[in-house]
Design a protein around this motif. Sequence first.
Motif, PDB file in Angstrom:
ATOM      1  N   ILE A  43       0.838  -0.993  -0.193  1.00  0.00           N
ATOM      2  CA  ILE A  43       0.073   0.092   0.212  1.00  0.00           C
ATOM      3  C   ILE A  43       1.080   1.209   0.145  1.00  0.00           C
ATOM      4  N   CYS A  44       0.870   1.912  -1.165  1.00  0.00           N
ATOM      5  CA  CYS A  44       2.131   2.910  -1.319  1.00  0.00           C
ATOM      6  C   CYS A  44       1.572   4.284  -1.212  1.00  0.00           C
ATOM      7  N   GLU A  45       0.391   4.682  -0.944  1.00  0.00           N
ATOM      8  CA  GLU A  45      -0.161   5.797  -0.868  1.00  0.00           C
ATOM      9  C   GLU A  45      -1.287   6.277  -0.139  1.00  0.00           C
ATOM     10  N   THR A  46      -1.260   7.237   0.748  1.00  0.00           N
ATOM     11  CA  THR A  46      -2.651   7.489   1.650  1.00  0.00           C
ATOM     12  C   THR A  46      -3.652   8.203   0.702  1.00  0.00           C
ATOM     13  N   ALA A  47      -4.735   8.549   1.172  1.00  0.00           N
ATOM     14  CA  ALA A  47      -5.820   9.327  -0.032  1.00  0.00           C
ATOM     15  C   ALA A  47      -5.606  10.645  -0.172  1.00  0.00           C
ATOM     16  N   PRO A  48      -5.092  10.771  -1.700  1.00  0.00           N
ATOM     17  CA  PRO A  48      -4.532  11.980  -2.308  1.00  0.00           C
ATOM     18  C   PRO A  48      -5.675  12.945  -2.547  1.00  0.00           C
ATOM     19  N   ASN A  49      -6.949  12.425  -2.518  1.00  0.00           N
ATOM     20  CA  ASN A  49      -8.277  12.971  -2.826  1.00  0.00           C
ATOM     21  C   ASN A  49      -9.381  12.879  -1.779  1.00  0.00           C
ATOM     22  N   PRO A  50      -9.151  13.813  -0.653  1.00  0.00           N
ATOM     23  CA  PRO A  50     -10.143  13.534   0.263  1.00  0.00           C
ATOM     24  C   PRO A  50     -11.561  13.402  -0.142  1.00  0.00           C
ATOM     25  N   PRO A  51     -11.976  14.555  -0.734  1.00  0.00           N
ATOM     26  CA  PRO A  51     -13.561  14.386  -1.172  1.00  0.00           C
ATOM     27  C   PRO A  51     -14.032  12.805  -1.968  1.00  0.00           C
ATOM     28  N   LEU A  52     -12.981  12.458  -2.815  1.00  0.00           N
ATOM     29  CA  LEU A  52     -13.309  11.124  -3.516  1.00  0.00           C
ATOM     30  C   LEU A  52     -13.250  10.043  -2.396  1.00  0.00           C
ATOM     31  N   TYR A  53     -12.473  10.001  -1.440  1.00  0.00           N
ATOM     32  CA  TYR A  53     -12.080   8.972  -0.357  1.00  0.00           C
ATOM     33  C   TYR A  53     -13.401   9.062   0.388  1.00  0.00           C
ATOM     34  N   LEU A  54     -14.046  10.268   0.506  1.00  0.00           N
ATOM     35  CA  LEU A  54     -15.209  10.224   1.485  1.00  0.00           C
ATOM     36  C   LEU A  54     -16.370   9.756   0.594  1.00  0.00           C
ATOM     37  N   LYS A  55     -16.388   9.986  -0.632  1.00  0.00           N
ATOM     38  CA  LYS A  55     -17.556   9.485  -1.408  1.00  0.00           C
ATOM     39  C   LYS A  55     -17.423   7.983  -1.502  1.00  0.00           C
ATOM     40  N   LEU A  56     -16.290   7.477  -1.845  1.00  0.00           N
ATOM     41  CA  LEU A  56     -16.076   5.925  -1.888  1.00  0.00           C
ATOM     42  C   LEU A  56     -16.270   4.830  -0.566  1.00  0.00           C
ATOM     43  N   THR A  57     -15.904   5.693   0.578  1.00  0.00           N
ATOM     44  CA  THR A  57     -15.922   5.002   1.912  1.00  0.00           C
ATOM     45  C   THR A  57     -16.973   5.379   2.887  1.00  0.00           C
ATOM     46  N   PRO A  77     -11.035  10.864   5.401  1.00  0.00           N
ATOM     47  CA  PRO A  77      -9.627   9.998   5.727  1.00  0.00           C
ATOM     48  C   PRO A  77      -9.063  10.398   7.060  1.00  0.00           C
ATOM     49  N   GLU A  78      -8.976  11.682   7.483  1.00  0.00           N
ATOM     50  CA  GLU A  78      -8.536  12.106   8.813  1.00  0.00           C
ATOM     51  C   GLU A  78      -9.181  11.166   9.839  1.00  0.00           C
ATOM     52  N   ASP A  79     -10.325  10.672   9.622  1.00  0.00           N
ATOM     53  CA  ASP A  79     -10.796  10.054  10.869  1.00  0.00           C
ATOM     54  C   ASP A  79     -10.235   8.462  10.958  1.00  0.00           C
ATOM     55  N   VAL A  80      -9.843   8.083   9.589  1.00  0.00           N
ATOM     56  CA  VAL A  80      -9.194   6.783   9.529  1.00  0.00           C
ATOM     57  C   VAL A  80      -7.990   6.795  10.217  1.00  0.00           C
ATOM     58  N   LYS A  81      -7.234   8.034   9.956  1.00  0.00           N
ATOM     59  CA  LYS A  81      -5.802   8.012  10.273  1.00  0.00           C
ATOM     60  C   LYS A  81      -5.816   8.244  11.755  1.00  0.00           C
ATOM     61  N   ALA A  82      -6.951   9.118  12.301  1.00  0.00           N
ATOM     62  CA  ALA A  82      -6.925   9.107  13.800  1.00  0.00           C
ATOM     63  C   ALA A  82      -7.187   7.785  14.432  1.00  0.00           C
ATOM     64  N   ARG A  83      -7.863   7.074  13.860  1.00  0.00           N
ATOM     65  CA  ARG A  83      -8.360   5.542  14.388  1.00  0.00           C
ATOM     66  C   ARG A  83      -6.952   5.057  14.540  1.00  0.00           C
ATOM     67  N   ARG A  84      -6.076   4.833  13.470  1.00  0.00           N
ATOM     68  CA  ARG A  84      -4.765   4.354  13.241  1.00  0.00           C
ATOM     69  C   ARG A  84      -3.851   4.809  14.248  1.00  0.00           C
ATOM     70  N   ALA A  85      -3.831   6.202  14.345  1.00  0.00           N
ATOM     71  CA  ALA A  85      -2.940   6.842  15.390  1.00  0.00           C
ATOM     72  C   ALA A  85      -3.356   6.296  17.153  1.00  0.00           C
ATOM     73  N   ALA A  86      -4.528   6.125  17.110  1.00  0.00           N
ATOM     74  CA  ALA A  86      -4.917   5.689  18.624  1.00  0.00           C
ATOM     75  C   ALA A  86      -4.574   4.319  18.764  1.00  0.00           C
ATOM     76  N   LYS A  87      -4.699   3.544  17.780  1.00  0.00           N
ATOM     77  CA  LYS A  87      -4.318   2.071  17.506  1.00  0.00           C
ATOM     78  C   LYS A  87      -2.834   1.911  17.890  1.00  0.00           C
ATOM     79  N   ASP A  88      -2.092   2.704  17.086  1.00  0.00           N
ATOM     80  CA  ASP A  88      -0.440   2.498  17.202  1.00  0.00           C
ATOM     81  C   ASP A  88      -0.170   3.079  18.619  1.00  0.00           C
ATOM     82  N   ALA A  89      -0.972   4.156  19.224  1.00  0.00           N
ATOM     83  CA  ALA A  89      -0.720   4.513  20.665  1.00  0.00           C
ATOM     84  C   ALA A  89      -0.803   3.661  21.725  1.00  0.00           C
TER      85      ALA A  89
END
Length: 116
Positions: A81-95, A99-111
């Motif tokens: 997996i070689c990139e994060t979401a480059p287009n936040p509006p498209l990411y929101l539409k598809l998922t 994307p910032e919410d997903v990244k925050a969940r990942r950061a919490a999991k890592d912590a």
Amino acid sequence: LDCKEVSPLAWQVLKTGCNDFVAIGDEVVGPCLKLLANGETPICAGESAVAGLGVLLAAGQQPDLKAKLGLDENSRVAVVICETAPNPPLYLKLTGENPEDVKARRAAKDAQAIVA
């Protein structure tokens, strides 16, 4: 990755080290992004980053593709997996998620992992 045509320079490199090439449809992207975002360890991936995952999932459902790729129950596969979401509006539409919410969940999991 919507390239439309082969890059002659890239092809010179790829043809020496690749055994298979496959294409995935746009309809595969959203479900793969959701799968990664909602996994045990959330991953915020970009649209181009999920092609390999899409092919692997398709091979699990299509015996002919699985055989052509030389995969079986003993196969070990790495998906890059070689990139994060480059287009936040498209990411929101598809998922359905920012994307910032997903990244925050990942950061919490890592912590959590660091504390444990």
